[in-house]
Design an enzyme around this catalytic site. Sequence first.
Site, short mmCIF file in Angstrom:
data_model
loop_
_atom_site.label_atom_id
_atom_site.label_comp_id
_atom_site.label_asym_id
_atom_site.label_seq_id
_atom_site.Cartn_x
_atom_site.Cartn_y
_atom_site.Cartn_z
N CYS A 156 0.85 -1.27 -0.10
CA CYS A 156 -0.14 -0.02 -0.04
C CYS A 156 0.94 1.35 0.00
O CYS A 156 0.63 2.28 -0.74
CB CYS A 156 -0.73 -0.16 1.34
SG CYS A 156 -2.22 1.26 1.00
N CYS A 157 1.87 1.28 0.98
CA CYS A 157 2.92 2.51 0.92
C CYS A 157 3.65 2.73 -0.20
O CYS A 157 3.70 3.78 -1.02
CB CYS A 157 3.84 2.18 2.08
SG CYS A 157 3.29 2.40 3.86
N CYS A 213 -1.19 8.66 6.92
CA CYS A 213 -2.37 8.42 6.53
C CYS A 213 -3.53 8.22 7.60
O CYS A 213 -2.85 7.63 8.57
CB CYS A 213 -2.44 7.24 5.80
SG CYS A 213 -1.84 7.58 3.93
N CYS A 258 -3.64 4.68 9.46
CA CYS A 258 -2.38 4.13 9.69
C CYS A 258 -1.59 5.05 10.88
O CYS A 258 -0.29 4.68 11.42
CB CYS A 258 -1.12 4.04 8.64
SG CYS A 258 -1.91 2.88 7.28
N CYS A 265 8.16 3.78 6.07
CA CYS A 265 7.30 3.22 4.80
C CYS A 265 8.44 3.29 3.62
O CYS A 265 7.90 2.61 2.65
CB CYS A 265 6.35 4.35 4.57
SG CYS A 265 7.24 5.94 3.97
#
Length: 234
Positions: A117-118, A200, A203, A228
């Site tokens: 996702c990152c 985000c 997170c 990340c």
Amino acid sequence: MKEYLDEIAVQIKDMGPVEAIGFLAQKFPGQITFSTSFGWEDQVITDMIFANDLPVKVFTLETGRLFPETYYVWNRTLENYNKPIHAFYPDVEALEEMVSKKGPNSFYESVENRKECCHIRKIVPLKRALSGNKLWVTGIRADQSLNRHDMANLEWDEGNQLVKFHPIFEWSLEDVKAYIKKNNIVYNTLHDRGFPSIGCAPCTRAVQPGEDFRAGRWWWEDQSKKECGLHATQ
């Protein structure tokens, strides 16, 4: 490369952040850029750049999962300085494929999913943002996390093949807050609610007393995995 960095380091050694950024902007004309996520440190550097009309491009990574408070700071910053902040978004097809297959919150399920996702939301857009630049200015400070103590304020980023400069690397958090107060700079109110590091929304949580600066980022993971990849050390 070490000799090259050492030469630049000597040239900016006794300069303050604004003077150093200005010097580097002249050394790398049209090829210097600053990344902001609208946190305390980034708002300080944004003010240094915009208030002094330094020829540095400013960009942000729009992941699509930011806090409402972050969008508010973004908009207020545009209004206050009337300068552009370039937004870089994830690739639509890659994002659609990931969410379609794994759902919107797959990052909670494994470190691999979270890194995927990152990668889609941040790393790939960052590559585009840095493309064509030779120097990347960041808001990193030494005391933000243990692994950042091992960094230098000027370093070579092997992964992105450019120089990175952290103009307030030696500043304390109190130094940052004092600058913000003195210059009446808009900042993210989440900081006042226990969020020293803001990413985000899904997170990031508030940090408890005594916890590490970045403990609120990906809090469900082991402490050693708290990056990340944007500022991976070589």
